[in-house]
Design a protein around this motif. Sequence first.
Motif, PDB file in Angstrom:
ATOM      1  N   VAL A 193       0.832  -1.205   0.000  1.00  0.00           N
ATOM      2  CA  VAL A 193       0.000   0.000   0.000  1.00  0.00           C
ATOM      3  C   VAL A 193       0.866   1.254   0.000  1.00  0.00           C
ATOM      4  CG1 VAL A 193      -1.773   1.282   1.251  1.00  0.00           C
ATOM      5  CG2 VAL A 193      -1.877  -1.213   1.173  1.00  0.00           C
ATOM      6  N   ILE A 194       1.925   1.254   0.804  1.00  0.00           N
ATOM      7  CA  ILE A 194       2.824   2.415   0.856  1.00  0.00           C
ATOM      8  C   ILE A 194       3.447   2.672  -0.509  1.00  0.00           C
ATOM      9  CG2 ILE A 194       5.015   3.242   1.816  1.00  0.00           C
ATOM     10  CD1 ILE A 194       4.231   1.874   4.451  1.00  0.00           C
ATOM     11  N   ARG A 195       3.827   1.608  -1.194  1.00  0.00           N
ATOM     12  CA  ARG A 195       4.393   1.775  -2.542  1.00  0.00           C
ATOM     13  C   ARG A 195       3.351   2.336  -3.505  1.00  0.00           C
ATOM     14  NH1 ARG A 195       7.315  -3.041  -1.363  1.00  0.00           N
ATOM     15  NH2 ARG A 195       5.581  -4.323  -2.117  1.00  0.00           N
ATOM     16  N   ASN A 196       2.153   1.763  -3.475  1.00  0.00           N
ATOM     17  CA  ASN A 196       1.144   2.117  -4.476  1.00  0.00           C
ATOM     18  C   ASN A 196       0.428   3.431  -4.186  1.00  0.00           C
ATOM     19  OD1 ASN A 196       1.778  -0.279  -5.762  1.00  0.00           O
ATOM     20  ND2 ASN A 196       0.084  -1.422  -4.852  1.00  0.00           N
ATOM     21  N   LYS A 197       0.134   3.706  -2.919  1.00  0.00           N
ATOM     22  CA  LYS A 197      -0.636   4.902  -2.577  1.00  0.00           C
ATOM     23  C   LYS A 197       0.248   6.133  -2.376  1.00  0.00           C
ATOM     24  CE  LYS A 197      -4.563   5.003  -1.846  1.00  0.00           C
ATOM     25  NZ  LYS A 197      -5.703   5.314  -2.749  1.00  0.00           N
ATOM     26  N   TRP A 198       1.368   5.959  -1.702  1.00  0.00           N
ATOM     27  CA  TRP A 198       2.261   7.093  -1.450  1.00  0.00           C
ATOM     28  C   TRP A 198       3.360   7.214  -2.501  1.00  0.00           C
ATOM     29  CZ3 TRP A 198       3.193   6.579   4.577  1.00  0.00           C
ATOM     30  CH2 TRP A 198       2.084   7.125   5.245  1.00  0.00           C
ATOM     31  N   GLY A 199       3.508   6.205  -3.331  1.00  0.00           N
ATOM     32  CA  GLY A 199       4.531   6.258  -4.372  1.00  0.00           C
ATOM     33  C   GLY A 199       5.946   6.151  -3.848  1.00  0.00           C
ATOM     34  N   VAL A 200       6.136   5.380  -2.773  1.00  0.00           N
ATOM     35  CA  VAL A 200       7.475   5.195  -2.206  1.00  0.00           C
ATOM     36  C   VAL A 200       8.133   4.015  -2.922  1.00  0.00           C
ATOM     37  CG1 VAL A 200       8.808   4.673  -0.134  1.00  0.00           C
ATOM     38  CG2 VAL A 200       6.765   6.118   0.021  1.00  0.00           C
ATOM     39  N   HIS A 201       9.041   4.305  -3.836  1.00  0.00           N
ATOM     40  CA  HIS A 201       9.664   3.260  -4.650  1.00  0.00           C
ATOM     41  C   HIS A 201      11.171   3.144  -4.422  1.00  0.00           C
ATOM     42  CE1 HIS A 201       5.921   2.674  -6.779  1.00  0.00           C
ATOM     43  NE2 HIS A 201       5.860   3.969  -7.058  1.00  0.00           N
ATOM     44  N   GLY A 202      11.696   3.844  -3.441  1.00  0.00           N
ATOM     45  CA  GLY A 202      13.126   3.796  -3.178  1.00  0.00           C
ATOM     46  C   GLY A 202      13.543   2.501  -2.503  1.00  0.00           C
ATOM     47  N   THR A 203      14.844   2.347  -2.329  1.00  0.00           N
ATOM     48  CA  THR A 203      15.420   1.198  -1.638  1.00  0.00           C
ATOM     49  C   THR A 203      16.302   1.697  -0.498  1.00  0.00           C
ATOM     50  OG1 THR A 203      17.382   1.155  -3.052  1.00  0.00           O
ATOM     51  CG2 THR A 203      15.457  -0.117  -3.795  1.00  0.00           C
ATOM     52  N   LEU A 204      16.754   0.779   0.338  1.00  0.00           N
ATOM     53  CA  LEU A 204      17.668   1.179   1.412  1.00  0.00           C
ATOM     54  C   LEU A 204      18.926   1.814   0.842  1.00  0.00           C
ATOM     55  CD1 LEU A 204      17.509  -1.814   3.947  1.00  0.00           C
ATOM     56  CD2 LEU A 204      16.175   0.303   3.944  1.00  0.00           C
TER      57      LEU A 204
ATOM     58  N   THR B 126      11.379  -4.333  15.870  1.00  0.00           N
ATOM     59  CA  THR B 126      11.637  -5.296  16.933  1.00  0.00           C
ATOM     60  C   THR B 126      11.646  -6.705  16.363  1.00  0.00           C
ATOM     61  OG1 THR B 126      10.436  -3.852  18.478  1.00  0.00           O
ATOM     62  CG2 THR B 126      10.887  -6.108  19.203  1.00  0.00           C
ATOM     63  N   THR B 127      12.690  -7.470  16.668  1.00  0.00           N
ATOM     64  CA  THR B 127      12.777  -8.855  16.213  1.00  0.00           C
ATOM     65  C   THR B 127      12.042  -9.757  17.196  1.00  0.00           C
ATOM     66  OG1 THR B 127      15.031  -8.311  15.500  1.00  0.00           O
ATOM     67  CG2 THR B 127      14.347 -10.618  15.346  1.00  0.00           C
ATOM     68  N   ALA B 128      10.995 -10.428  16.735  1.00  0.00           N
ATOM     69  CA  ALA B 128      10.223 -11.295  17.629  1.00  0.00           C
ATOM     70  C   ALA B 128      11.066 -12.461  18.135  1.00  0.00           C
ATOM     71  CB  ALA B 128       8.984 -11.816  16.908  1.00  0.00           C
ATOM     72  N   GLU B 129      11.937 -12.996  17.284  1.00  0.00           N
ATOM     73  CA  GLU B 129      12.716 -14.180  17.649  1.00  0.00           C
ATOM     74  C   GLU B 129      13.743 -13.900  18.740  1.00  0.00           C
ATOM     75  OE1 GLU B 129      10.666 -15.286  14.051  1.00  0.00           O
ATOM     76  OE2 GLU B 129      11.710 -13.465  14.665  1.00  0.00           O
ATOM     77  N   THR B 130      14.300 -12.702  18.768  1.00  0.00           N
ATOM     78  CA  THR B 130      15.356 -12.397  19.742  1.00  0.00           C
ATOM     79  C   THR B 130      14.953 -11.338  20.760  1.00  0.00           C
ATOM     80  OG1 THR B 130      16.329 -10.644  18.362  1.00  0.00           O
ATOM     81  CG2 THR B 130      17.114 -12.910  18.000  1.00  0.00           C
ATOM     82  N   GLY B 131      13.891 -10.587  20.471  1.00  0.00           N
ATOM     83  CA  GLY B 131      13.492  -9.502  21.359  1.00  0.00           C
ATOM     84  C   GLY B 131      14.401  -8.295  21.281  1.00  0.00           C
ATOM     85  N   ARG B 132      15.235  -8.226  20.247  1.00  0.00           N
ATOM     86  CA  ARG B 132      16.196  -7.128  20.117  1.00  0.00           C
ATOM     87  C   ARG B 132      15.687  -6.050  19.161  1.00  0.00           C
ATOM     88  NH1 ARG B 132      18.527  -8.372  24.677  1.00  0.00           N
ATOM     89  NH2 ARG B 132      19.556 -10.411  24.661  1.00  0.00           N
ATOM     90  N   ARG B 133      16.373  -4.908  19.222  1.00  0.00           N
ATOM     91  CA  ARG B 133      16.070  -3.814  18.285  1.00  0.00           C
ATOM     92  C   ARG B 133      16.707  -4.136  16.939  1.00  0.00           C
ATOM     93  NH1 ARG B 133      18.771   1.551  17.223  1.00  0.00           N
ATOM     94  NH2 ARG B 133      20.409   0.774  18.587  1.00  0.00           N
ATOM     95  N   PHE B 134      15.894  -4.298  15.930  1.00  0.00           N
ATOM     96  CA  PHE B 134      16.327  -4.588  14.567  1.00  0.00           C
ATOM     97  C   PHE B 134      16.337  -3.274  13.806  1.00  0.00           C
ATOM     98  CE2 PHE B 134      15.980  -6.046  10.225  1.00  0.00           C
ATOM     99  CZ  PHE B 134      16.554  -7.314  10.190  1.00  0.00           C
ATOM    100  N   ARG B 135      17.450  -2.979  13.126  1.00  0.00           N
ATOM    101  CA  ARG B 135      17.579  -1.688  12.445  1.00  0.00           C
ATOM    102  C   ARG B 135      17.772  -1.850  10.947  1.00  0.00           C
ATOM    103  NH1 ARG B 135      22.313   1.709  15.038  1.00  0.00           N
ATOM    104  NH2 ARG B 135      23.209  -0.353  15.429  1.00  0.00           N
ATOM    105  N   PHE B 136      17.204  -0.919  10.205  1.00  0.00           N
ATOM    106  CA  PHE B 136      17.518  -0.725   8.793  1.00  0.00           C
ATOM    107  C   PHE B 136      18.367   0.537   8.723  1.00  0.00           C
ATOM    108  CE2 PHE B 136      13.544  -2.982   8.968  1.00  0.00           C
ATOM    109  CZ  PHE B 136      13.613  -3.918   7.943  1.00  0.00           C
ATOM    110  N   ARG B 137      19.565   0.414   8.178  1.00  0.00           N
ATOM    111  CA  ARG B 137      20.454   1.578   8.162  1.00  0.00           C
ATOM    112  C   ARG B 137      21.599   1.356   7.173  1.00  0.00           C
ATOM    113  NH1 ARG B 137      24.368   3.416  13.210  1.00  0.00           N
ATOM    114  NH2 ARG B 137      25.522   5.003  12.060  1.00  0.00           N
ATOM    115  N   ASP B 138      21.977   2.414   6.477  1.00  0.00           N
ATOM    116  CA  ASP B 138      23.155   2.397   5.597  1.00  0.00           C
ATOM    117  C   ASP B 138      23.154   1.210   4.636  1.00  0.00           C
ATOM    118  OD1 ASP B 138      24.019   4.641   6.960  1.00  0.00           O
ATOM    119  OD2 ASP B 138      25.274   3.510   8.352  1.00  0.00           O
ATOM    120  N   GLY B 139      22.001   0.928   4.044  1.00  0.00           N
ATOM    121  CA  GLY B 139      21.935  -0.145   3.060  1.00  0.00           C
ATOM    122  C   GLY B 139      21.994  -1.543   3.639  1.00  0.00           C
TER     123      GLY B 139
END
Length: 382
Positions: free
Chosen positions: A121-132, A146-159
Amino acid sequence: MRNVLKGFMKDLDNGISIALSGGGVRAMAFHTGVLRYLAEKRCLENISEISSVSGGSLLIGLIFSKSKMSWPTSVEYLDNTRNLIKGELTRKNIQGTAILYAIYPWNWKFILSRANIVAKVIRNKWGVHGTLGSIPKIPSWSINCTTAETGRRFRFRDGGFGDYETGYANANDFSLAAAMSVSAAFPVGIGPYSLNVSKFKWLKRNYWNSKEESAVQLPYKRLHLYDGGVYDNLGLESFFDIGTGMAKKGKNIIVSDAGSPFSRRFDLSPLNPLRISHLMSVMMDQNRSLRVRNFVEAVKRSNVGAYIGISRSKNIDEAIAQMKGGQTENSSWLEKSEVDYVCTFSTSLGKLSEADFDKIERHGYETAKITNIAFPYLKKEN
């Protein structure tokens, strides 16, 4: 990268680190107002790092998308970006469209991992087509979940993405819309994003930027990634060590917190399944409250940084009362009833009316302004 940023960003630690909380479209509108104030003070160019969860992540992703995958200057934000954000939030219903998408048979496989549907929906409605990989290096942006398997903070950053227990993977081609949806994957309403781990090469590091790494085989076929607010709804951990009560590397941190106040009631029937949701809110509120108190005390000690909260504190109310009676500030401020309306506005990804957007955005702007007047957090030259 824009030349205008180079003069401000010789050293990332000299800039502003801003953390944007979750809170659905309420948070998006509130943070839009906070950024408007910073733009008026010509401070957007000074933002060197961003850390966000949920609604904060949705806003920053939308800003980058509407700014051709670059960070807008203060003038660009005031003249163009803010209006584009308002248009998206008042004309498009991400939540309603996601419900519609879930009806389609080809999306039934995601019925238990509906964040995958929200990403579409974010891609189609807001037109967000970029990548990391298309996100600029400055300001550096951490999208937290949040990672359910480990309970840790999971980050998307710097590709890339990962957490220190699971491991890290390079993911330049990973969809930005998917990362945004992961950060907003609230357990009750949306559910997790299901990530196929076999598509990535995982490396073990002691911390994000460590040069020492080794290949690791994950014991999971899939990772289930939830809203960053489950772990830290302020997005603060990137910049602030709650254990020591100190900013990391002497950072100048601004926290914009649009989380709704805890609902102090429990009149649900014994068989009502929402009781579980309410009890989960108790735990999340305690987590958030501890982080807020720890951070505010650190700000008081160091006189660096600011906490900009959607709920008016006693100190802020007193500062407004003094200004209304003084000669130095002639601005009008939202009344308490209007602030209460904003604070208790529902946490959703639905469409905002223009009136609601304007009121919530104005409250973000006013809160950033009065906080800086009463407890200065911006340099005088700004």
